[in-house]
Scaffold this motif. Structure first.
Motif, mmCIF file in Angstrom:
data_model
loop_
_atom_site.group_PDB
_atom_site.id
_atom_site.type_symbol
_atom_site.label_atom_id
_atom_site.label_comp_id
_atom_site.label_asym_id
_atom_site.label_seq_id
_atom_site.Cartn_x
_atom_site.Cartn_y
_atom_site.Cartn_z
ATOM 1 N N LEU B 246 92.157 85.892 19.906
ATOM 2 C CA LEU B 246 92.853 85.222 18.837
ATOM 3 C C LEU B 246 94.226 84.846 19.378
ATOM 4 C CD1 LEU B 246 92.460 84.538 15.831
ATOM 5 C CD2 LEU B 246 93.679 86.641 15.300
ATOM 6 N N VAL B 247 94.537 83.584 19.259
ATOM 7 C CA VAL B 247 95.830 83.117 19.760
ATOM 8 C C VAL B 247 96.765 82.919 18.580
ATOM 9 C CG1 VAL B 247 97.020 81.266 20.956
ATOM 10 C CG2 VAL B 247 94.756 82.007 21.717
ATOM 11 N N ALA B 258 104.892 91.123 17.881
ATOM 12 C CA ALA B 258 103.997 91.720 18.874
ATOM 13 C C ALA B 258 104.094 93.237 18.820
ATOM 14 C CB ALA B 258 104.350 91.218 20.267
ATOM 15 N N ALA B 259 105.308 93.733 18.670
ATOM 16 C CA ALA B 259 105.505 95.175 18.604
ATOM 17 C C ALA B 259 104.820 95.750 17.371
ATOM 18 C CB ALA B 259 107.001 95.484 18.576
ATOM 19 N N THR B 260 104.990 95.057 16.252
ATOM 20 C CA THR B 260 104.362 95.527 15.008
ATOM 21 C C THR B 260 102.847 95.601 15.171
ATOM 22 O OG1 THR B 260 106.101 94.339 13.847
ATOM 23 C CG2 THR B 260 104.250 95.144 12.520
ATOM 24 N N ASP B 271 101.514 85.424 26.220
ATOM 25 C CA ASP B 271 101.147 84.320 27.104
ATOM 26 C C ASP B 271 102.081 83.174 26.784
ATOM 27 O OD1 ASP B 271 99.945 82.503 28.744
ATOM 28 O OD2 ASP B 271 98.180 82.207 27.478
ATOM 29 N N GLY B 272 103.188 83.115 27.463
ATOM 30 C CA GLY B 272 104.206 82.118 27.171
ATOM 31 C C GLY B 272 104.769 82.354 25.779
ATOM 32 N N ALA B 273 104.705 81.309 24.941
ATOM 33 C CA ALA B 273 105.199 81.448 23.575
ATOM 34 C C ALA B 273 104.133 82.029 22.651
ATOM 35 C CB ALA B 273 105.667 80.093 23.057
#
Lengths: 297, 320
Positions: B246-247, B258-260, B271-273
């Motif tokens: 899933l992007v 991302a941390a959550t 992956d980049g942004a």
């Protein structure tokens, strides 16, 4: 349609498996036979496809009807039909030729042109079943085309109170002859049709083979019989056209009245006519099977 | 579909077979000029099986041998455990075949044609009519089925070809290039229909294509042949179904989100942004939604991505 889903969309009742009967090769071949026989008279096909076979059936029966009427009018003068049953086929051979020329390509060339043949051969039937069903169907269609007018004449003869026993035996012999005519015509017609996917070519080729060979053989027979005065040689020439061949067969085997310029020469000639007739039928069968072994699936 | 590793298609029990539906053993077919099949040994299990290869790779030849229509030069092949040479008619009773080329008469209607083909498969007249109506509906032909086939579009003709292969309720259908000549929408419809043949009808499908990309979407198993030789035989589930990602792309605070997500126990890669999550469970969508909402940022992209078989073939070869 017994199964129904109680709820949900009406249009989607889901896929249902088929657990019913699966008929074997023989029944499948019979179904193809019935389908092809109906097709020869345009039944189950478009209205356009019905016109020609029905018209030919009508044209074929018309002279028989006239003969039946004449027999009734003249029954006080003569105890015979104006035309014997066994000569009817040769007299009307032009109509038979047109029927074969139209229906043999409709039966075989059509499957070749639309490449439907692989769909048959990827099913339980074997290639010989396909050939047999098509051959039998066209033979039957032709037999019906010949038998119909003969029956009209027979009914007319009975109504005119011509000798019933004599008429019945004549009719039965003529019908046997009709079987030979039908199988020979169907075999030669289908063999030519199986060689081309183009219907037009098939029609033209079949008419050419039947009409041209009959015209050529009859003309040569006439010249040789009356100008050269060699009746035996004229008789042998009859082997070269399907129509005179089958006519010779019924003249010798069934003691029918010959319509050819010259009948088979003597007993030896008769035997040769019979052998050649069977050889032609057998060759058509073998070549058709050979042809369909090669048709790419 | 939840677990990693090998997943099997769920089907009614009678269709789960221990034995392969199709087996070939060193199957070879030589024509005077070329070798169409060269010692091909494959097993096909129930499901949707894609047969991929360039034009002339031997796909159609293989199908013809399996139907008993064309003899092999050497080697053996069996369908349902029946030998293709000895038991051709028995096999053909239980198989449906859709050829690559046109095979429909122009002058009859789809209904008449399919009824006739059903009878040629051995169905009695009544059953043939009933199943024709059902089958044409399943492939998506409605009012037009009474009109002559000559006036149909390519998409409709392909549906009629498919219907004649399905009308007798076979146990396996062999579809030769069923998407040939279709536009992108027609292609998608046909692929969805093929997937349904297995998923809903429970009929095993052997489908050929020269396009790897379209078969990976619907096949459980892909066999790649080239010049009559087996290049690769592998389960697509190993590559695609179980390797979906899933992007996620956000307007801001990508790291915080991302941390959550990581706290929730998800594997998150940057992956980049974009954030790439391994898509193991449908519930992940909810977790992502909640996490994004909690941070009050905008969601630019939320899409599934998976490896393509072609990538995998190029990158890390793995045999099944």
């Amino acid at each position: 349609m017994t199964e129904q889903t109680p709820s949900g969309v009406i249009h989607d009742i889901g896929y249902r498996k088929y657990d019913g009967a699966r008929l074997g090769r023989a029944r499948v071949a019979r179904a193809l036979y019935a389908h092809s026989l109906r097709g020869a008279y345009g039944l189950g096909r478009s209205a356009k496809a019905k016109v020609l076979p029905m018209l030919l059936l009508g044209v074929m029966c018309l002279p028989a009807f006239i003969i039946a009427v004449i027999a009734n009018v003249t029954s006080t003068i003569t105890a015979e039909l104006p035309l014997p049953y066994s000569r009817y086929v040769v007299v009307t051979q032009g109509i038979l030729t047109i029927f074969v020329a139209a229906q043999a390509p409709a039966s075989l060339s059509r499957d070749l042109r639309f490449k439907t043949v692989p769909l048959y051969f990827s099913r339980p039937m074997e290639r010989t079943d396909y050939v047999l069903a098509k051959f039998a169907a066209l033979s039957t269609a032709l037999l019906m085309l010949i038998a119909a007018p003969l029956l009209i004449m027979y009914v007319g003869a009975l109504l005119a109170e011509l000798p019933a026993w004599e008429q019945t035996s004549d009719l039965l012999l003529a019908l046997l002859g009709a079987v030979v005519f039908s199988v020979v015509f169907a075999g030669v017609g289908l063999l030519i049709a199986s060689l081309t996917a183009r219907r037009g070519f098939g029609v033209a080729a079949i008419i050419t083979v039947f009409a041209l060979s009959f015209a050529a053989v009859s003309a040569l027979q006439g010249i040789i019989r009356y100008e050269v005065e060699d009746i035996d040689l004229a008789g042998w020439l009859g082997l070269l056209s399907p129509i005179t061949l089958a006519d010779g067969f019924q003249t010798w085997v069934l003691d029918a009245s010959s319509s050819a310029v010259a009948p088979p020469p003597g007993a030896a000639g008769g035997v040769v006519y019979v052998l050649v007739t069977f050889a032609v039928i057998g060759a058509c069968w073998a070549l058709l099977n050979l042809r369909y072994r090669k048709v790419s699936a | 579909m939840s677990s990693l590793g090998r997943t099997r298609c769920v089907a009614p029990r009678r269709y789960r077979r221990a034995v392969p539906v199709i087996q070939t053993e060193e199957l070879t077919k030589r024509f005077p000029a070329t070798t169409a099949l060269d010692q091909l040994t494959i097993d096909v299990e129930p499901g949707v099986v894609g047969l991929v290869g360039a034009n002339g790779a031997g796909k159609s030849t293989l199908i013809k041998i399996l139907l008993g229509l064309s003899p092999a030069t050497s080697g053996r092949a069996s369908v349902f455990g029946l030998d293709v040479v000895k038991d051709g008619p028995k096999i053909r009773e239980r198989v449906g075949y859709m050829p690559e080329h046109d095979c429909l008469p122009a002058d009859v209607s789809a209904t008449e044609f399919v009824v006739h083909m059903a009878r040629m498969s051995g169905l009695p007249a009544d059953a043939a009519r009933e199943r024709t109506a059902d089958t044409l509906r399943h492939v998506g032909l409605y009012e037009e089925r009474y009109r002559p086939i000559g006036g149909y579009s390519t998409g409709m003709k392909q549906r009629v070809k498919l219907a004649q292969a399905l009308v007798h309720d076979p146990e396996i259908v062999m579809l030769d290039e069923p998407t040939n000549g279709l536009d992108p929408v027609g292609r998608d419809d046909m692929l969805a229909l093929i997937r349904r043949i297995w998923a809903e009808f429970g009929i095993t499908v052997l489908v050929t294509s020269h396009l790897l990309g379209e078969l990976e979407r619907i096949a459980d198993h892909v066999v790649v042949i080239d010049a009559g030789r087996l290049l690769r035989s592998s389960s697509t589930s190993e590559f695609t179904r179980t390797s979906q990602f899933l992007v996620v792309e956000l307007t801001a605070e990508t790291d915080a989100v991302a941390a959550t997500l990581a706290e929730q126990g998800l594997t998150v890669k940057r992956d980049g942004a974009q954030l790439v999550l391994s898509l193991d469970d449908e519930a992940i969508y909810d977790v992502v939604r909640d996490a994004v909402a909690a941070h009050g940022v905008g969601l630019i992209r939320l899409e599934q991505r998976r490896h393509h078989i072609s990538e995998i073939f190029g990158a890390e070869p793995a045999d099944d």
